[in-house]
Design a protein around this motif. Sequence first.
Motif, PDB file in Angstrom:
ATOM      1  N   MET A  53      -7.452   3.377  -3.058  1.00  0.00           N
ATOM      2  CA  MET A  53      -7.141   3.058  -1.664  1.00  0.00           C
ATOM      3  C   MET A  53      -7.024   4.304  -0.794  1.00  0.00           C
ATOM      4  O   MET A  53      -6.960   4.214   0.420  1.00  0.00           O
TER       5      MET A  53
ATOM      6  N   VAL B 107      -1.280  -3.411  -6.053  1.00  0.00           N
ATOM      7  CA  VAL B 107      -1.444  -2.771  -4.750  1.00  0.00           C
ATOM      8  C   VAL B 107      -2.765  -3.191  -4.115  1.00  0.00           C
ATOM      9  O   VAL B 107      -3.742  -3.479  -4.813  1.00  0.00           O
ATOM     10  N   GLY B 108      -2.796  -3.241  -2.776  1.00  0.00           N
ATOM     11  CA  GLY B 108      -4.045  -3.462  -2.061  1.00  0.00           C
ATOM     12  C   GLY B 108      -4.690  -4.807  -2.319  1.00  0.00           C
ATOM     13  O   GLY B 108      -4.101  -5.708  -2.924  1.00  0.00           O
TER      14      GLY B 108
ATOM     15  N   SER C 227       0.840  -1.191   0.000  1.00  0.00           N
ATOM     16  CA  SER C 227       0.000   0.000   0.000  1.00  0.00           C
ATOM     17  C   SER C 227       0.872   1.237   0.000  1.00  0.00           C
ATOM     18  O   SER C 227       1.843   1.322   0.747  1.00  0.00           O
TER      19      SER C 227
ATOM     20  N   ASN D 255      -4.372   2.365  -6.727  1.00  0.00           N
ATOM     21  CA  ASN D 255      -3.685   3.035  -5.626  1.00  0.00           C
ATOM     22  C   ASN D 255      -4.475   4.253  -5.154  1.00  0.00           C
ATOM     23  O   ASN D 255      -4.649   4.487  -3.960  1.00  0.00           O
TER      24      ASN D 255
ATOM     25  N   SER E 270      -4.523   6.692  -1.547  1.00  0.00           N
ATOM     26  CA  SER E 270      -3.170   7.213  -1.692  1.00  0.00           C
ATOM     27  C   SER E 270      -3.191   8.461  -2.567  1.00  0.00           C
ATOM     28  O   SER E 270      -3.994   8.586  -3.487  1.00  0.00           O
TER      29      SER E 270
END
Length: 528
Positions: free
Chosen positions: A299, A177-178, A100, A296, A301
Amino acid sequence: MSVISLAGLLVVLPGDAQAACGCSGNPGTITSDTTGPCLRVTAPSGAANSITFRFNQAYACGQYVTGEYFVSPATVGGKVTLTDITPKVTGRHGVAVNPSGLNAVPWDKRLSSTGYKTLTFPYAASAGSSVVKYVSDNPSGDCDAVGEKSCGRFAAALTVVAAAPANPAKTFRPPYVGTYKPTFTTDQLQTQFLSRIPRSQFTEVVNRTEAESWVRGLRLDYTNDSVVCDLTPPEDNIPYGRPWATDMWMYDTHLYAWLNMGDVCDTAPCSATQDLAAKQKVLVALVQHGIDVWANHKMGSSFWRGGGGNGGGKLLNYAFAAAMLQAPEMLADLAQAQGQEFFETGSYYRGVNGVALWGQEAGSEEEYWADLAQPPGSTKTIRDPYGLIDGGGELGGAYQDNTAKPTQYTGLFMRLMPALAQAWPTANRDTILEYADRWVNVGAWTQPDVCAPVTTWDRYGVDFGPDGQGSCIHDTQAPLGRAPESHGANQNGGNRTEMVGEQMWSLLRGCVDTCSCSGQSCAIPPTP
């Protein structure tokens, strides 16, 4: 609506067949070397930097359209056991599962001694896991010991899935990611949005081999941290090994220009089908990168990262992928982006006089004036608190200069590709288009301005600066404002000027709005 499928595309990373580490088919099963079942991803820089994933048995496997591997458990609901990954973790060469951008960096202790972590083996990976391996650069010394900024040399992701996709060779890798792992296919690509501007009209164009080398691997450009984000991207996987986001943005504008040219196949003249076949690896790779940026961002970010261009270009990658896939979820998420979520949404805004201005909402009013007093100042990016002129201590210079040209070229691509413009966040779509034109035609913007200029710092709040009522102390002696001499500074300038971008602008800016450029596609997304 015409959609040209990229059916059958399989990008095999260099050297996948070596040493018997690989997959027997697509889909197939993991093959073995003398040590046992393994998958190897070969680094462009050589075997020493290549990544080998080792397993306790020969699981089902395959490769996505990007060439990246997936594996699946032997039983429904089971796990895949990794017995080792090399190069081995030694305080460098980190590995993480579903990383992450909100967390500390797990790749290299030189990046983050507290955040660095690794896996212990054997490791049982569940479906929905993206196992990301990092290969550090110059692991026995400093990251930049030989003039290289990044701590990384190579990286690769292995995805664990419950079962192979129906057609792996047409399926994009899920985000690394994630834990949210949606998939898309090349059948969704709206290739009719790409133009075919005659290549013969350009004197400097990236060639196909070079273009493919710029997008051949995992960029790993994903962290929130304003500094670490520029020290992480592995040099094998980025243009000329230059990890700063705005440098990647600069080179990506070459790629977007190339994707919108005709006659890029090996032997011109080329048919539309031949051109698309020549573009497919670059197109797929850029869309994959945009998918990763989207995940990303989803999430939470931020790709803004401080405003000096550290996150530059990520919004372009995201918007391009969303436009080409016409994925409703991506488009809906993108439409809501604003403020300090991306460099582009945080840097360009409409001032109080309706002019498209540059500057970021960062730092205090006093810091803004301190930058003006000692240009370029410590931040170099603070937005004019009064919304009248461009921000920063050096009008038209410093970070504004660094990011001006990639912004200008991005504005042109948005005009060239209506689908890209439609995908762009509504927060500043028109503003960034106007800024691109203003930069070319005027340069820095400092007029009209009512605020008194800086005299000496001990007169701050008396002769210049805030008036204590939410505005500035006005210039009563000579109503020219803070920096009249800088109006028009650096017109059409920029230290990241690229010839292909300049030629695209010169050739297309006068005809692109009326869709009268030779080879231009005016295709637009269908009405929802």
